[in-house]
Enzyme design. Sequence first.
Site, PDB file in Angstrom:
ATOM      1  N   ASP A  36      -6.097   7.165 -28.742  1.00 20.12           N
ATOM      2  CA  ASP A  36      -5.718   6.442 -27.526  1.00 20.12           C
ATOM      3  C   ASP A  36      -4.347   5.786 -27.682  1.00 20.12           C
ATOM      4  OD1 ASP A  36      -6.117   5.609 -24.939  1.00 20.12           O
ATOM      5  OD2 ASP A  36      -7.196   3.785 -25.505  1.00 20.12           O
TER       6      ASP A  36
ATOM      7  N   ARG B 168       0.884   4.300 -23.218  1.00 18.95           N
ATOM      8  CA  ARG B 168       1.589   3.058 -23.542  1.00 18.95           C
ATOM      9  C   ARG B 168       2.740   3.303 -24.511  1.00 18.95           C
ATOM     10  NH1 ARG B 168      -3.566   0.162 -25.256  1.00 18.95           N
ATOM     11  NH2 ARG B 168      -4.383   2.260 -24.930  1.00 18.95           N
TER      12      ARG B 168
ATOM     13  N   HIS C  59       1.964  12.092 -24.446  1.00 22.63           N
ATOM     14  CA  HIS C  59       1.003  13.149 -24.804  1.00 22.63           C
ATOM     15  C   HIS C  59       1.665  14.194 -25.700  1.00 22.63           C
ATOM     16  CE1 HIS C  59      -1.828  11.295 -22.203  1.00 22.63           C
ATOM     17  NE2 HIS C  59      -1.265  11.657 -21.073  1.00 22.63           N
TER      18      HIS C  59
ATOM     19  N   LEU D  59     -11.675  22.740 -43.815  1.00 21.65           N
ATOM     20  CA  LEU D  59     -11.900  21.573 -42.957  1.00 21.65           C
ATOM     21  C   LEU D  59     -12.460  22.091 -41.640  1.00 21.65           C
ATOM     22  CD1 LEU D  59     -11.215  18.506 -42.047  1.00 21.65           C
ATOM     23  CD2 LEU D  59      -9.136  19.502 -41.093  1.00 21.65           C
TER      24      LEU D  59
HETATM   25  C1  IPE Z   1     -10.646   7.637 -24.397  1.00 16.73           C
HETATM   26  O1  IPE Z   1      -9.432   7.118 -23.956  1.00 16.73           O
HETATM   27  C2  IPE Z   1     -10.678   9.135 -24.248  1.00 16.73           C
HETATM   28  C3  IPE Z   1      -9.814   9.882 -25.135  1.00 16.73           C
HETATM   29  C4  IPE Z   1      -9.050   9.392 -26.087  1.00 16.73           C
HETATM   30  C5  IPE Z   1      -9.829  11.304 -24.945  1.00 16.73           C
HETATM   31  P1  IPE Z   1      -9.257   6.559 -22.470  1.00 16.73           P
HETATM   32  O2  IPE Z   1      -7.871   6.053 -22.380  1.00 16.73           O
HETATM   33  O3  IPE Z   1      -9.665   7.595 -21.496  1.00 16.73           O
HETATM   34  O4  IPE Z   1     -10.314   5.375 -22.444  1.00 16.73           O
HETATM   35  P2  IPE Z   1     -10.421   4.108 -21.493  1.00 16.73           P
HETATM   36  O5  IPE Z   1     -10.289   4.597 -20.094  1.00 16.73           O
HETATM   37  O6  IPE Z   1      -9.307   3.185 -21.864  1.00 16.73           O
HETATM   38  O7  IPE Z   1     -11.755   3.511 -21.809  1.00 16.73           O
HETATM   39  C1  IPE Z   2      -4.941   9.033 -24.932  1.00 18.87           C
HETATM   40  O1  IPE Z   2      -3.883   8.269 -24.467  1.00 18.87           O
HETATM   41  C2  IPE Z   2      -4.910  10.457 -24.417  1.00 18.87           C
HETATM   42  C3  IPE Z   2      -6.007  10.786 -23.499  1.00 18.87           C
HETATM   43  C4  IPE Z   2      -6.943   9.979 -23.140  1.00 18.87           C
HETATM   44  C5  IPE Z   2      -6.029  12.134 -22.960  1.00 18.87           C
HETATM   45  P1  IPE Z   2      -3.888   7.628 -23.014  1.00 18.87           P
HETATM   46  O2  IPE Z   2      -3.313   8.617 -22.058  1.00 18.87           O
HETATM   47  O3  IPE Z   2      -5.223   7.097 -22.659  1.00 18.87           O
HETATM   48  O4  IPE Z   2      -2.851   6.449 -23.244  1.00 18.87           O
HETATM   49  P2  IPE Z   2      -2.973   4.953 -22.715  1.00 18.87           P
HETATM   50  O5  IPE Z   2      -4.309   4.439 -23.140  1.00 18.87           O
HETATM   51  O6  IPE Z   2      -2.836   5.011 -21.229  1.00 18.87           O
HETATM   52  O7  IPE Z   2      -1.845   4.248 -23.380  1.00 18.87           O
HETATM   53 MG    MG Z   3      -6.135   5.313 -22.906  1.00 18.07          MG
END
Ligand code: IPE
Ligand code: IPE
Ligand code: MG
Length: 236
Positions: free
Chosen positions: A15, A19, A32, A126
Amino acid sequence: MGQSPLPRHVAIIMDGNGRWAQSRGKLRPAGHIEGVKAVRRIVKASRDLGIEVLTLFAFSQENWKRPPLEVRLLMELLMSTLERELPDLHKNGVRLRVIGEHDGLSDALRARIDEAQRLTDANTTLTLVVAVGYGGQWDIAQAAQKLAARGEALNAEAIERELVTHEWPHPDLLIRTGGEYRISNFMLWQLAYTELYFTDLLWPDADIQLLRDALAWYAGRERRYGNVPAPAPDAG
Ligand code: IPE
Ligand code: IPE
Ligand code: MG
């Protein structure tokens, strides 16, 4: 402590991509794209550190709610990353598995996933499990549905056997980057006794040091599984 200091199965909620990008004045997709580089570093680090199973949460069922453009970019990244990385993964003995509900994926992506799984099926270095369109509630529900359809009892052992993760041990260690203290519908059943490691580090910044820090922390945990602490070893 009677436990291996090295987790067999490490699961990661990757995650913080959005940001990471925003903090640099970039758009979310840039995060991403950078996140894919972190995936490459962490897969290599996991091989080097001797982890058996690495599960990466790449796209949740709830992530389908994101703006269509972002969803499309994430799907394209999955496809292109799979294409680009597959030869090296295979060469390095990585067995790839993709888990989740795949109804929403394009035919092309599903075909590519099938092909990658077939190609790497006999590899043993792995196991890399990528969760795409995965949801912990979905996993339990699909297991229950299979049992119900066969008229079998819905007990814990039976459900366990039908989870999409049934061939691997439950995660010993869960890492979540990005500073949130939640599970976000990841492996709800399988995390029953997993050690949980949360860090503010944003996913695109992840490298082998993240794994080293998490593994060092893990090595200091005492996993009691509801039991009382193990007696101290005999002095003599
Ligand atoms: C969790 O992250 C899902 C993945 C990393 C694939 P999100 O960014 O979707 O989670 P929330 O919405 O903050 O809970
Ligand atoms: C994780 O990063 C990637 C996915 C959930 C696909 P986010 O896209 O949730 O990034 P934040 O949480 O908005 O920073
Ligand atoms: Mg996120």
